[in-house]
Write a protein that holds these residues in place. Structure first.
Motif, short mmCIF file in Angstrom:
data_model
loop_
_atom_site.label_atom_id
_atom_site.label_comp_id
_atom_site.label_asym_id
_atom_site.label_seq_id
_atom_site.Cartn_x
_atom_site.Cartn_y
_atom_site.Cartn_z
N SER A 1 0.83 -1.21 0.00
CA SER A 1 0.00 0.00 0.00
C SER A 1 0.86 1.26 0.00
O SER A 1 0.59 2.21 -0.74
CB SER A 1 -0.92 0.00 1.22
N GLY A 2 1.91 1.26 0.83
CA GLY A 2 2.77 2.45 0.93
C GLY A 2 3.55 2.71 -0.35
O GLY A 2 3.65 3.87 -0.80
N GLY A 3 4.10 1.64 -0.95
CA GLY A 3 4.85 1.81 -2.20
C GLY A 3 3.96 2.29 -3.33
O GLY A 3 4.35 3.15 -4.12
N THR A 4 2.76 1.73 -3.40
CA THR A 4 1.82 2.15 -4.44
C THR A 4 1.41 3.60 -4.26
O THR A 4 1.31 4.37 -5.23
CB THR A 4 0.57 1.26 -4.42
N GLU A 5 1.20 4.01 -3.00
CA GLU A 5 0.79 5.40 -2.75
C GLU A 5 1.90 6.37 -3.15
O GLU A 5 1.62 7.44 -3.71
CB GLU A 5 0.44 5.59 -1.27
N MET B 1 4.52 -1.47 -9.25
CA MET B 1 5.76 -1.15 -8.53
C MET B 1 5.63 -1.42 -7.04
O MET B 1 6.53 -1.97 -6.40
CB MET B 1 6.14 0.31 -8.78
N GLY B 2 4.48 -1.04 -6.47
CA GLY B 2 4.25 -1.32 -5.06
C GLY B 2 4.21 -2.80 -4.78
O GLY B 2 4.78 -3.27 -3.78
N PHE B 3 3.58 -3.56 -5.68
CA PHE B 3 3.48 -5.01 -5.49
C PHE B 3 4.85 -5.68 -5.57
O PHE B 3 5.20 -6.53 -4.74
CB PHE B 3 2.55 -5.60 -6.55
N LEU B 4 5.64 -5.32 -6.58
CA LEU B 4 6.96 -5.94 -6.75
C LEU B 4 7.89 -5.63 -5.58
O LEU B 4 8.60 -6.51 -5.09
CB LEU B 4 7.59 -5.49 -8.07
N SER B 5 7.89 -4.38 -5.14
CA SER B 5 8.73 -4.00 -4.00
C SER B 5 8.35 -4.79 -2.76
O SER B 5 9.20 -5.30 -2.02
CB SER B 5 8.59 -2.50 -3.74
N SER B 6 7.06 -4.93 -2.52
CA SER B 6 6.58 -5.67 -1.36
C SER B 6 6.87 -7.15 -1.48
O SER B 6 7.27 -7.81 -0.51
CB SER B 6 5.08 -5.43 -1.19
N LEU B 7 6.66 -7.69 -2.67
CA LEU B 7 6.86 -9.13 -2.89
C LEU B 7 8.31 -9.54 -2.65
O LEU B 7 8.58 -10.54 -1.97
CB LEU B 7 6.44 -9.50 -4.31
N LEU C 1 12.59 3.38 -4.59
CA LEU C 1 11.21 3.73 -4.89
C LEU C 1 10.87 5.12 -4.37
O LEU C 1 10.24 5.92 -5.06
CB LEU C 1 10.27 2.68 -4.27
N GLY C 2 11.32 5.41 -3.14
CA GLY C 2 11.01 6.70 -2.54
C GLY C 2 11.71 7.85 -3.23
O GLY C 2 11.08 8.87 -3.56
N LEU C 3 13.00 7.68 -3.48
CA LEU C 3 13.76 8.79 -4.06
C LEU C 3 13.45 9.00 -5.53
O LEU C 3 13.41 10.14 -6.00
CB LEU C 3 15.26 8.55 -3.87
N VAL C 4 13.21 7.90 -6.28
CA VAL C 4 12.86 8.06 -7.69
C VAL C 4 11.54 8.79 -7.84
O VAL C 4 11.42 9.75 -8.62
CB VAL C 4 12.79 6.69 -8.40
N THR C 5 10.53 8.36 -7.07
CA THR C 5 9.23 9.04 -7.14
C THR C 5 9.34 10.47 -6.61
O THR C 5 8.70 11.38 -7.15
CB THR C 5 8.16 8.26 -6.34
N TYR D 1 5.88 11.60 2.54
CA TYR D 1 7.30 11.33 2.34
C TYR D 1 8.15 11.70 3.54
O TYR D 1 9.14 11.03 3.85
CB TYR D 1 7.80 12.09 1.10
N GLY D 2 7.77 12.76 4.23
CA GLY D 2 8.57 13.19 5.38
C GLY D 2 8.68 12.15 6.47
O GLY D 2 9.69 12.06 7.16
N THR D 3 7.62 11.33 6.64
CA THR D 3 7.63 10.32 7.69
C THR D 3 8.00 8.93 7.18
O THR D 3 8.74 8.19 7.84
CB THR D 3 6.25 10.26 8.36
N ALA D 4 7.50 8.54 6.00
CA ALA D 4 7.73 7.19 5.50
C ALA D 4 9.20 6.93 5.20
O ALA D 4 9.75 5.87 5.54
CB ALA D 4 6.89 6.94 4.25
N LEU D 5 9.87 7.89 4.55
CA LEU D 5 11.29 7.70 4.25
C LEU D 5 12.13 7.62 5.52
O LEU D 5 13.07 6.83 5.61
CB LEU D 5 11.80 8.83 3.34
#
Length: 309
Positions: free
Chosen positions: A105-109, A149-155, A204-208, A249-253
């Motif tokens: 969920s987080g990666g997809t968001e 992308m969210g699914f692959l990162s999580s998987l 994922l975080g920095l690219v997005t 982003y401020g909290t998740a990263l």
């Protein structure tokens, strides 16, 4: 390793061990969860029901609202159960499954927020070509890519976590099963898992985030070149999205790139991006967006007319 017993469940300490405080927290988070479901479901219904909102921006916003429901539903129901339970246990398999859906969920968001930033860029920098640029197939492809992308990162992270063995202790100083909290409890070598999680989160975080910064740099340059009245209107178009990006982003990263310490700050940060953000996203978009306000008023008037009839 032969003398170590493999544990099959974890104990989640949650936010507090005081029964009185747990009761208050149950009431608080139950209210937050119900408001989150109501706000995001209302946003989805308004977007689907009102033809004026059948645009790329609200197409993305509808997916964001659905994601926020999923995001909070991954952890809050189990947290509510633990507030009222003496035995706050969760199986190892259940813990890894919860972390899978949380990262998913987080990666997809994060990817979806990047797509929404590009939508703002197209609306402000190329208003005459907006409908051509943000056509239906492109919007669908961007949303599909975000989910993928969210699914692959999580998987990848969850499959690697399946190989870990946990020999004790089994106490997690957290209210949910996030991989950074699991790694210190493993008796296996977690270096590859830690590196993979930090690397995938950073990538994922920095690219997005870079895509978002690129879009907003173009937006700022475009806003500076127009009149003051136009600047206010242009900025209001993306102010809601920018607020959500900063909160997420401020909290998740911070949580997924920094080492886990089990501190109170970590739990507060997790509550912010895992629970509070899902609550305030529909509030931000409804209070700051005149189109959503107007659509809500039209829907309420329609319901009143139907009820009166």
């Amino acid at each position: 390793m032969k003398n170590l017993s493999i544990i099959d469940e974890f104990v989640l300490l949650g936010l507090s061990t005081d029964p009185d405080i747990q009761t208050m927290l149950f009431v608080l988070f139950l209210g937050i969860y119900l408001l989150t479901l109501t706000g995001n479901l209302m946003m989805i219904l308004v977007i689907r029901a009102d033809p004026h909102l059948h645009t790329p921006m609200y197409f993305f916003l509808g997916h964001l609202s659905f994601l926020d429901i999923c995001y909070s539903s991954v952890t809050v129901p189990k947290m509510l159960q633990n507030f009222l339970s003496q035995r706050k246990a969760i199986s190892v398999w259940g813990c890894i499954t919860q972390s899978f859906f949380f990262i998913f969920s987080g990666g997809t968001e994060g990817c979806l927020l990047s797509a929404m930033a590009y939508d703002c860029y197209a609306a402000i920098c190329h208003p005459l070509l907006y409908t051509v640029i943000m056509n239906g197939p492109l919007c669908s492809a961007m949303v599909s890519a975000a989910w993928l992308m969210g699914f692959l990162s999580s998987l990848v992270n969850s499959l690697c976590a399946q190989s870990l063995q946990f020999c004790g202790p089994n106490i997690i100083s957290h209210f949910s099963c996030e991989l950074p909290s699991l790694f210190p409890l493993s008796c296996s070598d977690t270096t590859p898992n830690t590196s993979l999680l930090a690397g995938s989160a950073a990538f994922l975080g920095l690219v997005t985030l870079l895509l978002i910064l690129f879009s907003y740099s173009k937006i700022i340059l475009a806003i500076l070149s127009i009149s003051s009245k136009g600047r206010v209107k242009a900025f209001s178009t993306c102010s809601s999205h920018l607020t959500v990006v900063l909160l997420f982003y401020g909290t998740a990263l911070f949580r997924y790139i920094s080492p886990s310490s089990g501190s109170v700050l970590e739990r507060v940060v997790s509550v912010q991006y895992g629970v509070i953000t899902s609550l305030i996203n529909p509030l931000i978009y409804s209070f700051k967006n005149q189109e959503v306000k107007a659509a809500l008023q039209r829907m309420l008037r329609h319901q009143i007319c139907v009820s009166g009839f």
